[in-house]
Design a protein around this motif. Structure first.
Motif, PDB file in Angstrom:
ATOM      1  N   PHE A   1       0.832  -1.200   0.000  1.00  0.00           N
ATOM      2  CA  PHE A   1       0.000   0.000   0.000  1.00  0.00           C
ATOM      3  C   PHE A   1       0.868   1.253   0.000  1.00  0.00           C
ATOM      4  O   PHE A   1       1.938   1.274   0.612  1.00  0.00           O
ATOM      5  CB  PHE A   1      -0.931   0.005   1.210  1.00  0.00           C
ATOM      6  N   GLN A   2       0.388   2.274  -0.669  1.00  0.00           N
ATOM      7  CA  GLN A   2       1.070   3.562  -0.709  1.00  0.00           C
ATOM      8  C   GLN A   2       0.093   4.623  -0.239  1.00  0.00           C
ATOM      9  O   GLN A   2      -0.992   4.774  -0.807  1.00  0.00           O
ATOM     10  CB  GLN A   2       1.544   3.881  -2.138  1.00  0.00           C
ATOM     11  N   THR A   3       0.456   5.360   0.804  1.00  0.00           N
ATOM     12  CA  THR A   3      -0.392   6.439   1.304  1.00  0.00           C
ATOM     13  C   THR A   3      -0.067   7.722   0.562  1.00  0.00           C
ATOM     14  O   THR A   3       1.101   8.117   0.464  1.00  0.00           O
ATOM     15  CB  THR A   3      -0.178   6.652   2.824  1.00  0.00           C
ATOM     16  N   ILE A   4      -1.075   8.369   0.028  1.00  0.00           N
ATOM     17  CA  ILE A   4      -0.873   9.594  -0.743  1.00  0.00           C
ATOM     18  C   ILE A   4      -0.537  10.750   0.188  1.00  0.00           C
ATOM     19  O   ILE A   4      -1.217  10.981   1.187  1.00  0.00           O
ATOM     20  CB  ILE A   4      -2.135   9.932  -1.566  1.00  0.00           C
ATOM     21  N   ASN A   5       0.530  11.461  -0.127  1.00  0.00           N
ATOM     22  CA  ASN A   5       0.949  12.625   0.655  1.00  0.00           C
ATOM     23  C   ASN A   5       0.359  13.902   0.059  1.00  0.00           C
ATOM     24  O   ASN A   5      -0.175  13.895  -1.043  1.00  0.00           O
ATOM     25  CB  ASN A   5       2.476  12.719   0.681  1.00  0.00           C
ATOM     26  N   LYS A   6       0.470  14.975   0.784  1.00  0.00           N
ATOM     27  CA  LYS A   6      -0.061  16.269   0.342  1.00  0.00           C
ATOM     28  C   LYS A   6       0.579  16.683  -0.985  1.00  0.00           C
ATOM     29  O   LYS A   6       1.790  16.576  -1.171  1.00  0.00           O
ATOM     30  CB  LYS A   6       0.203  17.334   1.406  1.00  0.00           C
ATOM     31  N   ASN A   7      -0.240  17.133  -1.903  1.00  0.00           N
ATOM     32  CA  ASN A   7       0.190  17.619  -3.227  1.00  0.00           C
ATOM     33  C   ASN A   7       0.861  16.541  -4.081  1.00  0.00           C
ATOM     34  O   ASN A   7       1.610  16.844  -5.016  1.00  0.00           O
ATOM     35  CB  ASN A   7       1.152  18.815  -3.091  1.00  0.00           C
TER      36      ASN A   7
ATOM     37  N   LEU B   1      -1.055  11.262  -8.938  1.00  0.00           N
ATOM     38  CA  LEU B   1      -1.002   9.838  -9.239  1.00  0.00           C
ATOM     39  C   LEU B   1       0.137   9.498 -10.198  1.00  0.00           C
ATOM     40  O   LEU B   1       0.726   8.419 -10.110  1.00  0.00           O
ATOM     41  CB  LEU B   1      -2.346   9.386  -9.824  1.00  0.00           C
ATOM     42  N   TRP B   2       0.466  10.430 -11.092  1.00  0.00           N
ATOM     43  CA  TRP B   2       1.550  10.158 -12.040  1.00  0.00           C
ATOM     44  C   TRP B   2       2.877   9.974 -11.303  1.00  0.00           C
ATOM     45  O   TRP B   2       3.730   9.183 -11.724  1.00  0.00           O
ATOM     46  CB  TRP B   2       1.689  11.286 -13.075  1.00  0.00           C
ATOM     47  N   TYR B   3       3.032  10.714 -10.166  1.00  0.00           N
ATOM     48  CA  TYR B   3       4.287  10.613  -9.416  1.00  0.00           C
ATOM     49  C   TYR B   3       4.384   9.261  -8.704  1.00  0.00           C
ATOM     50  O   TYR B   3       5.454   8.655  -8.657  1.00  0.00           O
ATOM     51  CB  TYR B   3       4.390  11.752  -8.399  1.00  0.00           C
ATOM     52  N   ILE B   4       3.246   8.791  -8.184  1.00  0.00           N
ATOM     53  CA  ILE B   4       3.236   7.468  -7.546  1.00  0.00           C
ATOM     54  C   ILE B   4       3.555   6.401  -8.584  1.00  0.00           C
ATOM     55  O   ILE B   4       4.319   5.466  -8.321  1.00  0.00           O
ATOM     56  CB  ILE B   4       1.873   7.198  -6.876  1.00  0.00           C
ATOM     57  N   ALA B   5       2.996   6.549  -9.787  1.00  0.00           N
ATOM     58  CA  ALA B   5       3.286   5.605 -10.869  1.00  0.00           C
ATOM     59  C   ALA B   5       4.781   5.620 -11.189  1.00  0.00           C
ATOM     60  O   ALA B   5       5.397   4.571 -11.401  1.00  0.00           O
ATOM     61  CB  ALA B   5       2.471   5.956 -12.106  1.00  0.00           C
ATOM     62  N   ALA B   6       5.381   6.819 -11.203  1.00  0.00           N
ATOM     63  CA  ALA B   6       6.812   6.936 -11.486  1.00  0.00           C
ATOM     64  C   ALA B   6       7.644   6.283 -10.385  1.00  0.00           C
ATOM     65  O   ALA B   6       8.644   5.613 -10.663  1.00  0.00           O
ATOM     66  CB  ALA B   6       7.197   8.403 -11.635  1.00  0.00           C
TER      67      ALA B   6
ATOM     68  N   PHE C   1      13.254   6.077  -7.854  1.00  0.00           N
ATOM     69  CA  PHE C   1      12.946   7.244  -8.676  1.00  0.00           C
ATOM     70  C   PHE C   1      13.274   8.498  -7.871  1.00  0.00           C
ATOM     71  O   PHE C   1      12.688   8.746  -6.820  1.00  0.00           O
ATOM     72  CB  PHE C   1      11.465   7.243  -9.068  1.00  0.00           C
ATOM     73  N   GLY C   2      14.243   9.280  -8.334  1.00  0.00           N
ATOM     74  CA  GLY C   2      14.634  10.479  -7.605  1.00  0.00           C
ATOM     75  C   GLY C   2      15.686  11.255  -8.366  1.00  0.00           C
ATOM     76  O   GLY C   2      15.926  11.009  -9.556  1.00  0.00           O
ATOM     77  N   GLU C   3      16.336  12.186  -7.695  1.00  0.00           N
ATOM     78  CA  GLU C   3      17.354  13.029  -8.311  1.00  0.00           C
ATOM     79  C   GLU C   3      18.729  12.737  -7.725  1.00  0.00           C
ATOM     80  O   GLU C   3      18.853  12.481  -6.526  1.00  0.00           O
ATOM     81  CB  GLU C   3      17.026  14.510  -8.095  1.00  0.00           C
TER      82      GLU C   3
ATOM     83  N   GLY D   1      10.166   7.009   2.599  1.00  0.00           N
ATOM     84  CA  GLY D   1       9.123   6.034   2.301  1.00  0.00           C
ATOM     85  C   GLY D   1       9.028   5.663   0.838  1.00  0.00           C
ATOM     86  O   GLY D   1       8.300   4.733   0.478  1.00  0.00           O
ATOM     87  N   THR D   2       9.773   6.343  -0.026  1.00  0.00           N
ATOM     88  CA  THR D   2       9.786   5.998  -1.453  1.00  0.00           C
ATOM     89  C   THR D   2      10.305   4.566  -1.615  1.00  0.00           C
ATOM     90  O   THR D   2      11.290   4.183  -0.971  1.00  0.00           O
ATOM     91  CB  THR D   2      10.691   6.969  -2.240  1.00  0.00           C
TER      92      THR D   2
END
Length: 277
Positions: free
Chosen positions: A75-81, A84-89, A138-140, A169-170
């Motif tokens: 499970f992934q809890t959605i954070n503020k702002n 969905l595309w970012y969670i997919a990434a 996925f990051g910089e 948590g990523t």
């Protein structure tokens, strides 16, 4: 009793139909190990460890109840702002795959605190495998390989890997297929995992959570942990190393130049073009 069993079966069916998954519980028995439990439940070790926040592979006790999910996933809890595309990434998958496994009609209508179900079989689906090593997160790139001024000691030192910044948590995935040779606290690395394929050893440092155990055979793209800031760290990131016969090599020489987004678009990684191959 028959009516109760029929009701529970109906509830399980409706949960799977409308939500895409169903949560279940298992009571740990004497003699159980995590690998034995995973085989019994036809679930993965990584999903069991990830869902059950208070257990680790070496500390399970008879009588404890643990959760698992069908189909296998996390499970992934959605954070503020967070879109969905970012969670997919983050999971190297597609928005379409996430929508099809959750009761979400409009990808723009999600809210902080909402839990998204991510099946294991859609993770790393879009990973670029051209070079044989995939991106573990996925990051910089926040700190490259080579000589640098240590941000904590302020002394010049050799940085044996690359730092990839991402929110705590990523998900972190195995960049190669191999055997977990270390999983635990390792000095300045904090919570660290080592995976060896017989030739190449990869290290994953500063984790907040470890979702594998020593001796486990992991597939490339398997969830192995979560981003953190443990050990000597100035903030949430992954320290990623590649070593061959003990010698560290620049990971950017082995990783593909670009991520592949969930919509099939090539997204350049945030380092100088030409370093990826």
């Amino acid at each position: 009793m028959k009516r109760l069993l029929s009701f529970l079966m109906l509830l399980s069916f409706l949960s799977t139909f409308y939500m895409g998954y169903v949560l279940r519980y298992y009571t740990i028995k004497k003699g159980d190990t995590l690998s034995v439990i995973a085989q019994k439940l036809n679930a993965s070790v990584s999903s069991i460890l990830d869902i059950n926040l208070m257990i680790d592979a070496d500390k399970i006790y008879a009588g404890e109840k643990i959760m698992y999910v069908k189909p296998d996933g996390v499970f992934q809890t959605i954070n503020k702002n967070q879109a969905l595309w970012y969670i997919a990434a983050e999971y190297f998958t597609t928005i379409k795959d996430i929508l099809s496994n959750n009761s979400i009609k409009n990808p723009n209508l999600i809210f902080p605190g909402q839990k998204i179900f991510i099946p294991l079989n859609i993770m790393c689906k879009t990973s670029n495998k051209k070079t044989g090593v995939i991106w573990p997160v996925f990051g910089e790139i926040t700190s490259p390989y080579g000589w640098r001024i240590n941000p904590i000691t302020h002394k010049k030192e050799f940085h044996a890997g690359v730092d990839i910044g991402a929110p705590e948590g990523t998900p972190v995935f195995s960049a190669i297929r191999g055997v977990v040779t270390y999983a635990g606290w390792y000095g300045g690395y904090g919570n660290m995992i080592q995976i060896f394929d017989g030739h190449m050893l990869t290290r994953y440092g500063h984790l907040s959570k470890i979702d594998c155990y020593v001796g486990e055979h992991v597939k490339q793209g398997m969830l192995i942990g979560r981003i953190g800031s443990t050990g000597l760290s100035t903030g949430p990131h992954l320290h990623f190393e590649i070593r061959i016969k003990g010698t560290p090599y620049n990971p950017l020489g082995y990783l593909p130049y670009a991520y592949w987004s969930g919509e099939g678009k090539k997204t350049p990684t945030p380092f100088q073009e030409g370093m990826g191959y």
